[in-house]
Design an enzyme around this catalytic site. Structure first.
Site, PDB file in Angstrom:
ATOM      1  N   HIS A 147      -5.637  -7.127  -1.525  1.00  0.00           N
ATOM      2  CA  HIS A 147      -4.453  -7.121  -2.537  1.00  0.00           C
ATOM      3  C   HIS A 147      -3.341  -7.708  -1.633  1.00  0.00           C
ATOM      4  O   HIS A 147      -3.172  -6.340  -0.060  1.00  0.00           O
ATOM      5  CB  HIS A 147      -4.370  -6.235  -3.675  1.00  0.00           C
ATOM      6  CG  HIS A 147      -4.493  -4.880  -3.499  1.00  0.00           C
ATOM      7  ND1 HIS A 147      -2.939  -4.699  -2.934  1.00  0.00           N
ATOM      8  CD2 HIS A 147      -5.518  -3.939  -3.503  1.00  0.00           C
ATOM      9  CE1 HIS A 147      -3.156  -2.905  -2.036  1.00  0.00           C
ATOM     10  NE2 HIS A 147      -4.739  -2.533  -2.586  1.00  0.00           N
ATOM     11  N   CYS A 207      -9.449   0.355  -1.205  1.00  0.00           N
ATOM     12  CA  CYS A 207      -8.988  -0.776  -1.004  1.00  0.00           C
ATOM     13  C   CYS A 207      -8.459  -1.639   0.166  1.00  0.00           C
ATOM     14  O   CYS A 207      -7.935  -0.639   1.069  1.00  0.00           O
ATOM     15  CB  CYS A 207      -7.799  -1.621  -2.457  1.00  0.00           C
ATOM     16  SG  CYS A 207      -7.928  -1.484  -3.652  1.00  0.00           S
TER      17      CYS A 207
END
Length: 316
Positions: free
Chosen positions: A192, A210
């Site tokens: 992201h 992440c």
């Protein structure tokens, strides 16, 4: 053959010298990209320059160990480490090398177009929130995602004395997922963007597992990566590759949790070289010149000492 391969490499590395997209070389060439040198000015930090060339913070500092990241001297020669050896992985879909903190994307070429490779820096999980290794896929994509903090992060925020996290963070400039998110088949893990305050952390171990990207990089990647794209996450601080009949090595510090295993880094390098030669001998990449390669020990020792993250010629 050697001169043709070098000419090809020179041509394709000149096509998009400042971009993150490069023409994919033939399968027997393992290096792409370009190292550049630019002059610093007082109005830019080393990290500003890094972002201009899609380089992560740690990679920029490794390539310029004598330059202050916050106050580079006016006119200082700043190395842009934009040349890379492909990780030892299938050149398809997304390949992410965690120690390098870099992503490689091999899109399927459209009819009549040359195959390319796209590469961008990423941030990965801290030692206590490790980004997992292995294979997965992109299972969905979301523009302007909503973030729902998991209970583990809510607990961490409270234990650290910070303000409690909300149950839901809507899209907007304070959303830690940024404006674009690729959701992976490994539950809870995403590729992201980032919010407005964290772009300087790209290329470091700062996330909760992440993979975080510069806003401009994830925006371009988001449109190019289809749902179902395979993802390979690998752990390769030592990379080797051929350019014509010359052998190059690219070295990065190991992940913190692997430091004990890499205490004798030179021994790990020699093991990696032996394994690489064995694989090359069993592949179509081998030829008599490559079989007779002699290692330049001085070049190898310097490469191990510096661990600059830049490919270094180590064959005579």
């Amino acid at each position: 053959m050697r001169s043709i391969a070098i000419l090809f490499f020179t041509l394709f590395t000149a096509i998009l010298a400042q971009a993150a997209t490069w023409v994919l070389p033939p399968s027997d060439i393992d290096i792409f990209g370009q190292v550049k040198v630019v002059a610093a000015n007082r109005e830019e930090t080393l990290l500003d320059i890094a972002r201009s060339y899609s380089i992560g913070q740690d990679a920029m500092v490794l390539a310029n160990p004598l330059i202050d990241r916050w106050l580079p001297p006016e006119g200082a020669k700043v190395v842009i480490p934009g040349r890379h050896i492909f990780p030892q992985a299938e050149r398809t879909g997304l390949v992410i090398n965690l120690p390098e903190m870099r992503l490689y994307y091999f899109p399927k070429p459209k009819k009549g177009e040359k195959p390319v490779v796209i590469t961008d820096p990423i941030s990965i999980g801290r030692m206590d929130w490790r980004t997992p290794l292995g294979r997965t896929t992109v299972i969905r994509k979301q523009k302007d995602p909503t973030w729902i903090p998991p209970q583990s992060l809510k607990k961490e925020a409270i234990e650290s004395g910070g303000p409690p996290l909300p149950d839901i963070v809507p899209p907007g400039p304070d959303n830690p997922l940024g404006r674009y998110a690729l959701y992976l088949g490994t539950s809870g893990y995403l590729i992201h963007g980032t919010d407005r305050d964290k772009a300087f952390g790209i290329g470091m171990r700062v996330t909760h597992g992440c993979m975080r990207m510069y806003p401009e990089d994830i925006e371009k990647l988001f449109d190019q990566v289809p749902v179902g794209t395979p993802v390979q996450l690998v752990n390769q601080p030592i990379k080797l590759g051929w350019l014509a009949d010359s052998l190059f090595i690219e070295l990065h510090p190991p992940l913190e949790e692997d430091e004990k295993e890499y205490a004798d880094y030179m021994q790990k390098v020699r093991e990696a070289i032996a394994s690489f030669f064995e694989k090359s001998a069993n592949s179509k990449k081998t030829n008599q010149a490559r079989e007779n390669i002699v290692i330049d020990e001085m070049a190898l020792e310097l490469a191990v000492f510096e661990k600059s993250g830049i490919p270094v010629l180590i064959s005579k």
